[in-house]
Design an enzyme around this catalytic site. Structure first.
Site, PDB file in Angstrom:
ATOM      1  N   ASN A   6     -33.412   5.842  26.553  1.00  0.00           N
ATOM      2  CA  ASN A   6     -34.533   5.405  27.373  1.00  0.00           C
ATOM      3  C   ASN A   6     -33.976   4.527  28.483  1.00  0.00           C
ATOM      4  OD1 ASN A   6     -36.805   4.355  28.517  1.00  0.00           O
ATOM      5  ND2 ASN A   6     -37.495   3.205  26.702  1.00  0.00           N
ATOM      6  N   TRP A   7     -33.929   5.075  29.683  1.00  0.00           N
ATOM      7  CA  TRP A   7     -33.331   4.339  30.810  1.00  0.00           C
ATOM      8  C   TRP A   7     -34.273   3.292  31.401  1.00  0.00           C
ATOM      9  CZ3 TRP A   7     -29.580   7.154  34.692  1.00  0.00           C
ATOM     10  CH2 TRP A   7     -28.376   7.401  34.032  1.00  0.00           C
ATOM     11  N   LYS A   8     -35.529   3.279  30.952  1.00  0.00           N
ATOM     12  CA  LYS A   8     -36.519   2.332  31.490  1.00  0.00           C
ATOM     13  C   LYS A   8     -36.480   2.374  33.032  1.00  0.00           C
ATOM     14  CE  LYS A   8     -36.124  -0.260  27.277  1.00  0.00           C
ATOM     15  NZ  LYS A   8     -36.286  -1.496  26.563  1.00  0.00           N
ATOM     16  N   HIS A  94     -44.899   2.845  24.308  1.00  0.00           N
ATOM     17  CA  HIS A  94     -43.814   1.848  24.292  1.00  0.00           C
ATOM     18  C   HIS A  94     -44.408   0.441  24.419  1.00  0.00           C
ATOM     19  CE1 HIS A  94     -40.161  -0.308  25.181  1.00  0.00           C
ATOM     20  NE2 HIS A  94     -39.483   0.749  24.790  1.00  0.00           N
ATOM     21  N   GLU A  96     -43.463  -2.018  25.965  1.00  0.00           N
ATOM     22  CA  GLU A  96     -43.465  -2.558  27.333  1.00  0.00           C
ATOM     23  C   GLU A  96     -44.701  -2.076  28.101  1.00  0.00           C
ATOM     24  OE1 GLU A  96     -39.497  -1.304  28.284  1.00  0.00           O
ATOM     25  OE2 GLU A  96     -38.667  -2.936  27.063  1.00  0.00           O
ATOM     26  N   GLU A 163     -39.972   0.412  16.781  1.00  0.00           N
ATOM     27  CA  GLU A 163     -39.266  -0.569  17.605  1.00  0.00           C
ATOM     28  C   GLU A 163     -39.917  -1.939  17.441  1.00  0.00           C
ATOM     29  OE1 GLU A 163     -37.138   1.571  21.096  1.00  0.00           O
ATOM     30  OE2 GLU A 163     -39.132   1.053  21.767  1.00  0.00           O
ATOM     31  N   GLY A 169     -34.089  -5.616  23.448  1.00  0.00           N
ATOM     32  CA  GLY A 169     -33.378  -6.379  24.480  1.00  0.00           C
ATOM     33  C   GLY A 169     -32.939  -7.773  24.064  1.00  0.00           C
ATOM     34  N   SER A 206     -32.093  -3.027  20.481  1.00  0.00           N
ATOM     35  CA  SER A 206     -30.726  -3.582  20.508  1.00  0.00           C
ATOM     36  C   SER A 206     -29.690  -2.753  19.768  1.00  0.00           C
ATOM     37  CB  SER A 206     -30.728  -5.026  19.968  1.00  0.00           C
ATOM     38  OG  SER A 206     -31.510  -5.858  20.787  1.00  0.00           O
ATOM     39  N   GLY A 227     -32.096   1.699  24.468  1.00  0.00           N
ATOM     40  CA  GLY A 227     -32.405   1.220  25.820  1.00  0.00           C
ATOM     41  C   GLY A 227     -31.117   0.881  26.557  1.00  0.00           C
ATOM     42  N   GLY A 228     -30.830  -0.418  26.665  1.00  0.00           N
ATOM     43  CA  GLY A 228     -29.699  -0.925  27.455  1.00  0.00           C
ATOM     44  C   GLY A 228     -28.398  -0.161  27.246  1.00  0.00           C
TER      45      GLY A 228
HETATM   46  P1  13P Z   1     -32.857  -1.997  23.947  1.00  0.00           P
HETATM   47  O1  13P Z   1     -31.960  -0.980  23.295  1.00  0.00           O
HETATM   48  O2  13P Z   1     -32.404  -2.373  25.328  1.00  0.00           O
HETATM   49  O3  13P Z   1     -33.108  -3.167  23.066  1.00  0.00           O
HETATM   50  O4  13P Z   1     -34.282  -1.293  24.178  1.00  0.00           O
HETATM   51  C1  13P Z   1     -34.865  -0.623  23.137  1.00  0.00           C
HETATM   52  C2  13P Z   1     -36.020   0.130  23.648  1.00  0.00           C
HETATM   53  O5  13P Z   1     -37.011  -0.436  24.060  1.00  0.00           O
HETATM   54  C3  13P Z   1     -35.920   1.599  23.684  1.00  0.00           C
HETATM   55  O6  13P Z   1     -37.150   2.182  23.947  1.00  0.00           O
END
Ligand code: 13P
Length: 245
Positions: A6-8, A94, A96, A163, A169, A206, A227-228
């Site tokens: 997930n590149w956000k 999600h 977010e 999640e 994050g 994470s 994510g990251g």
């Molecule tokens: P991180 O891996 O950056 O913590 O993000 C997780 C996430 O929200 C994937 O959808």
């Protein structure tokens, strides 16, 4: 095992080339059982789509509108539009997006129309730190699942991404025993309340090359939503390698 990137709201046409290494990797290990899905921002979907054509890597989007094809919804993208550009998956719910006002009702409608358009759903659920401290985790997960999933057949095309909001994050991951317990709770709920027998539950929050081996040792985990650490090819490949090799 699923590995979903997930590149956000990151990435551009330059960083797109990091996928080349991942494509090479997936060709080298094509006899291993795993699936890689990339969910870049909308602006990169077309470019990604061209790159992953004729590879085993699949494409997904990070959200969609609940209207299945088109309508007067400024700034929105429909499930059919995603489909037409080569997307096979879509992330829905999600945290977010929930935190900026997305409701269970909207999530349910988005899942409904995405399913109708033939997309696979990556349905995100998870409790906040406050809810966890108040021991409300099971209640929250149950609510999100029962209110977010539409009452339709073929729900087995859904991947659940558990999640915990406090893990996203932050570099903090749940204890393995806690994670295993929550995944079991989710799978039992899906089996008993919604009649989904072989549900797939991924973990997100994470995940990195250092902690993934431990996380993957949980017996009922079906993959990761990253994510990251998915933005650098090396990290993402290491995550896959440490799990499957
Ligand atoms: P991180 O891996 O950056 O913590 O993000 C997780 C996430 O929200 C994937 O959808």
């Amino acid at each position: 095992m699923y590995f979903i990137a997930n590149w956000k709201m990151y990435g551009n046409l330059k960083t797109l080339k990091s996928i080349n290494k991942v494509i090479e990797f997936s060709k080298r290990y094509k006899n291993k059982k795993f699936k890689i899905v990339y969910c870049p921002p909308y602006t990169l979907l077309e470019a990604f789509s061209k790159k992953v054509k004729k590879t085993t890597i699949e494409l997904g989007a990070q959200n969609c509108h609940f209207e299945i094809s088109s309508g007067p919804f400024t700034g929105s993208i429909s499930p059919m539009m995603l489909k037409s550009i080569g997307s096979k998956y879509v992330i829905i719910g999600h945290s977010e997006n929930r935190s900026t006002g997305e409701t269970d009702f909207q999530i349910k409608n988005k899942i409904n129309s995405s399913m109708k358009s033939g997309l696979n759903i990556i349905f995100c659920i998870g409790e906040t730190l406050q809810q966890r401290k108040k021991k409300l985790t099971n209640k929250i997960l149950k609510n999100q699942i029962l209110k977010g999933l539409p009452k339709i057949k073929k729900l087995n095309k859904i991947l659940i991404a558990y999640e915990p909001v406090w893990s996203i994050g932050t570099g903090i991951i749940p204890k393995l025993s806690e994670l295993e317990k929550n995944i079991t709770f989710i799978k039992n709920l899906l089996k008993n309340n919604i009649k989904i027998k072989n549900s797939k539950v991924l973990y997100g929050g994470s995940v990195n090359p250092k902690n993934v081996k431990n996380l993957a040792s949980i017996k009922n985990i079906d993959g990761f939503l990253v994510g990251g650490a998915s933005q650098k090819a090396k990290n993402f490949i290491d995550i896959v390698k440490k799990t499957i090799i």
